[in-house]
Design a protein around this motif. Sequence first.
Motif, PDB file in Angstrom:
ATOM      1  N   ILE A  42     125.731 107.277 100.579  1.00  0.00           N
ATOM      2  CA  ILE A  42     125.370 106.409 101.694  1.00  0.00           C
ATOM      3  C   ILE A  42     124.145 106.917 102.426  1.00  0.00           C
ATOM      4  O   ILE A  42     123.757 106.379 103.456  1.00  0.00           O
ATOM      5  CB  ILE A  42     126.544 106.211 102.679  1.00  0.00           C
ATOM      6  CG1 ILE A  42     126.987 107.542 103.227  1.00  0.00           C
ATOM      7  CG2 ILE A  42     127.693 105.495 102.041  1.00  0.00           C
ATOM      8  CD1 ILE A  42     127.901 107.369 104.398  1.00  0.00           C
ATOM      9  N   THR A  43     123.530 107.961 101.898  1.00  0.00           N
ATOM     10  CA  THR A  43     122.187 108.320 102.361  1.00  0.00           C
ATOM     11  C   THR A  43     121.311 108.409 101.128  1.00  0.00           C
ATOM     12  O   THR A  43     121.776 108.746 100.049  1.00  0.00           O
ATOM     13  CB  THR A  43     122.177 109.679 103.069  1.00  0.00           C
ATOM     14  OG1 THR A  43     122.778 110.637 102.206  1.00  0.00           O
ATOM     15  CG2 THR A  43     122.904 109.629 104.382  1.00  0.00           C
ATOM     16  N   LEU A  44     120.047 108.086 101.303  1.00  0.00           N
ATOM     17  CA  LEU A  44     119.163 108.038 100.152  1.00  0.00           C
ATOM     18  C   LEU A  44     118.293 109.283 100.137  1.00  0.00           C
ATOM     19  O   LEU A  44     117.648 109.600 101.137  1.00  0.00           O
ATOM     20  CB  LEU A  44     118.312 106.773 100.228  1.00  0.00           C
ATOM     21  CG  LEU A  44     117.431 106.434  99.035  1.00  0.00           C
ATOM     22  CD1 LEU A  44     117.414 104.940  98.859  1.00  0.00           C
ATOM     23  CD2 LEU A  44     116.036 106.942  99.180  1.00  0.00           C
ATOM     24  N   LYS A  45     118.309 110.000  99.031  1.00  0.00           N
ATOM     25  CA  LYS A  45     117.464 111.173  98.903  1.00  0.00           C
ATOM     26  C   LYS A  45     116.245 110.800  98.075  1.00  0.00           C
ATOM     27  O   LYS A  45     116.383 110.150  97.043  1.00  0.00           O
ATOM     28  CB  LYS A  45     118.217 112.286  98.175  1.00  0.00           C
ATOM     29  CG  LYS A  45     118.998 113.178  99.088  1.00  0.00           C
ATOM     30  CD  LYS A  45     119.785 114.166  98.274  1.00  0.00           C
ATOM     31  CE  LYS A  45     120.922 113.470  97.572  1.00  0.00           C
ATOM     32  NZ  LYS A  45     121.661 114.288  96.656  1.00  0.00           N
TER      33      LYS A  45
ATOM     34  N   PHE B 201     120.108 105.639  82.647  1.00  0.00           N
ATOM     35  CA  PHE B 201     118.846 106.248  83.061  1.00  0.00           C
ATOM     36  C   PHE B 201     117.903 105.246  83.707  1.00  0.00           C
ATOM     37  O   PHE B 201     116.892 105.620  84.282  1.00  0.00           O
ATOM     38  CB  PHE B 201     118.148 106.894  81.859  1.00  0.00           C
ATOM     39  CG  PHE B 201     118.938 108.010  81.262  1.00  0.00           C
ATOM     40  CD1 PHE B 201     119.625 108.894  82.080  1.00  0.00           C
ATOM     41  CD2 PHE B 201     119.014 108.184  79.892  1.00  0.00           C
ATOM     42  CE1 PHE B 201     120.364 109.919  81.533  1.00  0.00           C
ATOM     43  CE2 PHE B 201     119.758 109.207  79.347  1.00  0.00           C
ATOM     44  CZ  PHE B 201     120.433 110.077  80.172  1.00  0.00           C
ATOM     45  N   VAL B 202     118.239 103.972  83.584  1.00  0.00           N
ATOM     46  CA  VAL B 202     117.383 102.936  84.157  1.00  0.00           C
ATOM     47  C   VAL B 202     117.487 102.935  85.682  1.00  0.00           C
ATOM     48  O   VAL B 202     116.560 102.549  86.371  1.00  0.00           O
ATOM     49  CB  VAL B 202     117.798 101.576  83.561  1.00  0.00           C
ATOM     50  CG1 VAL B 202     117.216 100.442  84.337  1.00  0.00           C
ATOM     51  CG2 VAL B 202     117.364 101.490  82.117  1.00  0.00           C
ATOM     52  N   ILE B 203     118.607 103.421  86.201  1.00  0.00           N
ATOM     53  CA  ILE B 203     118.807 103.427  87.649  1.00  0.00           C
ATOM     54  C   ILE B 203     117.841 104.422  88.279  1.00  0.00           C
ATOM     55  O   ILE B 203     117.810 105.588  87.881  1.00  0.00           O
ATOM     56  CB  ILE B 203     120.263 103.812  87.970  1.00  0.00           C
ATOM     57  CG1 ILE B 203     121.182 102.779  87.348  1.00  0.00           C
ATOM     58  CG2 ILE B 203     120.479 103.903  89.462  1.00  0.00           C
ATOM     59  CD1 ILE B 203     122.619 103.180  87.359  1.00  0.00           C
ATOM     60  N   PRO B 204     117.024 103.987  89.237  1.00  0.00           N
ATOM     61  CA  PRO B 204     115.952 104.847  89.720  1.00  0.00           C
ATOM     62  C   PRO B 204     116.414 106.038  90.555  1.00  0.00           C
ATOM     63  O   PRO B 204     115.693 107.022  90.642  1.00  0.00           O
ATOM     64  CB  PRO B 204     115.084 103.922  90.578  1.00  0.00           C
ATOM     65  CG  PRO B 204     115.723 102.606  90.577  1.00  0.00           C
ATOM     66  CD  PRO B 204     116.997 102.660  89.845  1.00  0.00           C
ATOM     67  N   ASN B 205     117.584 105.948  91.168  1.00  0.00           N
ATOM     68  CA  ASN B 205     118.004 107.021  92.050  1.00  0.00           C
ATOM     69  C   ASN B 205     119.068 107.864  91.360  1.00  0.00           C
ATOM     70  O   ASN B 205     120.060 107.344  90.880  1.00  0.00           O
ATOM     71  CB  ASN B 205     118.570 106.412  93.336  1.00  0.00           C
ATOM     72  CG  ASN B 205     118.861 107.461  94.360  1.00  0.00           C
ATOM     73  OD1 ASN B 205     119.796 108.223  94.212  1.00  0.00           O
ATOM     74  ND2 ASN B 205     118.059 107.520  95.386  1.00  0.00           N
ATOM     75  N   SER B 206     118.873 109.177  91.347  1.00  0.00           N
ATOM     76  CA  SER B 206     119.759 109.969  90.498  1.00  0.00           C
ATOM     77  C   SER B 206     121.151 110.111  91.094  1.00  0.00           C
ATOM     78  O   SER B 206     122.134 110.116  90.366  1.00  0.00           O
ATOM     79  CB  SER B 206     119.155 111.332  90.223  1.00  0.00           C
ATOM     80  OG  SER B 206     119.114 112.061  91.411  1.00  0.00           O
TER      81      SER B 206
END
Lengths: 445, 361
Positions: free
Chosen positions: A207-210, A374-379
Motif C-alpha cells: 500500500i506504499t509505492l517504492k 515480469f511484465v508488472i512494472p513494480n517489483s
Amino acid sequence: MLDRIKSILKDPADLTMETMDNGYTRMELCFFPSMCDLKEIKDGILIPFSYRFDPDEFRRMLNSDLCFIEAGKPEEWGNMLLKGCALLEYEGKVFCYAAIRKMQDKPADTEVEASLQGPQSAFTEDLDLNTYLLRLRYNSPTLQAEKLEKGELSNTRIMIFYDRNLVDEPSLEELRKKLKNIEMKLVQASGQLGMYMGGSRFSMFPITLKTERPDRIAQLIQRGKVALLVDGSRFAIALPVRFFDFMHAMDDDYEPFWMGRLIIAFRYIGMLLSMTLPSLYISISSYNPEFFRVQLAFSVDGSRAAVPYPSFIEVFIMLFMIEALIEASIRLPRFVGSTAATVGGLILGQAAQQAGLVSSIMIIVTSVVAISNFVIPNSSFSYSIRAMKYIFVVASIFYGMVGVIITMFLVVVYLCNLRSFGQPYLSLFKQGEEQRRARRGAESS
Amino acid sequence: MRKIGLLIAIFALLSGCGIKDIDKRFFVVTTGIDWTGNPEKPYRVSLRLAITSSKLESGSSKTEIISTDAASLAEGVRHLKSYVDKELDFGHCRTFIMGKQLLEHGNLNAMSWFARRRDIQRVANFAVGEPDALSILRVQPISERYPGNALFLTFNREGTESPYIVSIPLFDFTRRHFEMGLDPVLPIIRTAESTYIVDRVLLLDKNNMRLALDPAETQLYNMTANRIDKSELVMPARGRDGRIVMTVSQIRTKIRISHAEVPQITMTVKLRGMLEESPPNQLGENWKEIERQLGQQFSDRMEALLEKIRDAGVDPYGFGLHYLATYFGGKEDFKHWQSVYPNVKFKVVAEVKVTGPGVVR
C-alpha cells in the motif's frame, strides 16, 4: 572538550583527537577519519590554521563561514561526530565543521525500473543527492520538505516531500501520526519503513509505492501524494497509492497515447494470466474439461497420459521449479547467474516433459506465468501477484472452476476493502479528482 | 493461526469428489440411439469414444465404439460405463444421432435425457442416421484428424458451409419440441464409403417423422428458414445451351401473416449475389430480365415447397408461432390456427439482385 568526548565515546580506536599548536595558539580537533572527507578538513581547517594562519581571519572564518556551526551543547557532540562532523575548540568555543564523506556524487542508473526512452537517472543512497534530484525535477516554491530521524541505533535521516498546495491533508496527517508511533532500532531500507508505516505488515498487496525514479516521484507529488526519502536507500516511498499506480510504468507517459494504452492493456492481461493460469489449468483439466476446445482437450489428454500424478501435483512441481529459478537468479552473483538460467531452462523446457513428470501444456503454462509476471512494472506488486497465484491454486484444487471464479471475486472484495493512508485502494475515479485538484492548485498559486 | 488451520480443514471437507483428471476420462464424441424392436429393451445406445494421442495427423484419429441395449437411455449409458476403464465424459459430445427407425416408432419425450444432463452441451447437434445410427458411428472418415472432428465440422459451420446442411443444436431442438406453432427438423446423415453425406432434412411433428425433403428442397428450406448464404439459384438459360447459376451472397427473408379468417402468408425474400456461370454473350444483355426470371423461378419453387410442407401437417418455419406472436394469441387462437393451417395460402415475393458477373469482364 577532548576529555568530555572521551567520556562520551570511550576513546574508540578510529577517532582522531589532537591538540594542535601552530606556534601562536592552540586548537583542539576531533573527528572520525573514516567518516569525514579528509581533504575538506585539510582545506577548511588545517591550512587556515597552519601556514596561512592569521588570528583575525581565522576567527572571522569560524564565526561567519556557513560550514562552521557553533556547538554549545556538549551532549550533542557525540552524535555530531557520528554523523561525520569534525569538532574543534578554539579560544574556548566549540565549533562543528560538516565535512561529511560523500560516497556518491552523481545520480545512479536505473536498475529495477528501466525505461526505454525516459530519464535514465535514479535515486542514490545519499539523501542530499536525492533531494537535489527531486528539487531538480520539481522545481517549484510549493515543494515542502520536512526532516526527521528514525531508528534508535541507525539514526537514519528521513525527508518528507509534498506540494503544499496539492497535498491530500488527511493522508499527510495520518502519515505523521504513524511515523510518530514507529519505534525501530535500525532503519535500513525504505521498504522496511513503508511496511511498518502502513500498519499492514500482513496485507496481501503493497500500500506504499517504492520507486527509484525521481521522475515518478515528481509526477506523484504533482498528483498530491507524499514522498519519503530515506538516507541510505535508493528507493523513495510514495503514498497514498492506488492499485492502478503499480501497473503504470513511466514509459507510458513518454510514448504516444494509443501505444501506451495498448501496452497497459497487455500488462493487465499479463497480470491476470500470471495470477490465474495455473489454477485454470488445474480446474479445467481436472474438473471441467469441456471448457477447452475439443482439439485442445484431446491434446492435453494425450500429453497428460504419461504423467503419473494428478494435475495439481504437476502444477506444484513446476511452480516450485520456476519460483526457485527466479529466486536463484536474483540472489546469485552476476557471474553465475547465467548458469542458473541455462540449467533451469533445460530442465523446465525439455527434460521434465520427456521424463514424463509434467505434460507439455504445463510447461507452456509455467512459462506464461513466469514471463507475464515480469511484465508488472513494480517489483513489490509483482511479488504480491506471485503469492496470490497460490491462493487460486488451492481454491482450484478443492472447488475447480467455481473456486477460481469465487476467489477472483474475493480478491476484488479484498482490494475494495484495502485502504492506503485513508484512501480507497481500488478507487477508479480518484485520478480525475486528483487532476482537478492539481489544476485548482495551479490556478491558486 | 489456529483459526486459519480450522478453516482450511473445513474447506478440505467441503470439497466434492468432482476431481477427475482429464486422462482418467473417456471422451464420448458421438452418441447414437437406435430402435431395437424389442419391447423390453427398445433402445440401443452406442457411444463413439475418442482414443487420444498428443500427435495429431490427418487420418490418425482412433476411436472405439461400444453399444448396448437398454430400456432407457440413462440405464444404457450407466451400463456402458462398465464396458470401459475410464469415466465417460459427455462434455465434448457434440453430435447425437438418432436412428430413422427410432423416429418412426419412438417417443421424442423419452429424449428429455439430453436436456436434463448437466454435462451435455446445449450446442450439441442432433441428426438422423439413415439407415441407423450405429452404421453412421462406424464410419471412419480418412481425413479425420482427431476423433469425431468430421461431424463437428460438418454441423457447426466452422469447416464446410454447405447450403444443404441444416444444423439443429440441442437448445433449438428442445425449443422446437415444446413450442406451440413450431416443429422440429433434423438433418439426415447417410454414409458413402468413408464419408458422410448430409444433404437432406427430415421434418417432424411433435412426435414422429412426417416428411423428408430432397436435396434441392433442403437447400430452399435452409435458405429461407436459416438465411444461409453461400447458396445458389439455378435456371436453364432461355434459348441457349447451358445454365445460369447465381451464387447468393446475401439473403433476407421476411414473413407476414394476414389476419383474415384463413390467413395468407407472404414471404418476401431478398437475394443478392453474382452470376457464377452463364452462357457466353449473356453478360452484355439485360440483367433485369435475368433477375426477374430467377426471382419468378425461385418463388414458384418456394410456393410448391411451402404447400408440400403444409400438406404434411408440419410447421418447421414457425408460422404458427409467428401468427400467435403477431396477434396476441392464446390457446383459442392456436386452435383456430391449427384448424385453418391446412388451408392457408402462400405468396412468395422474390427480389433478386445480381451484383455482377464475378471478376471476369
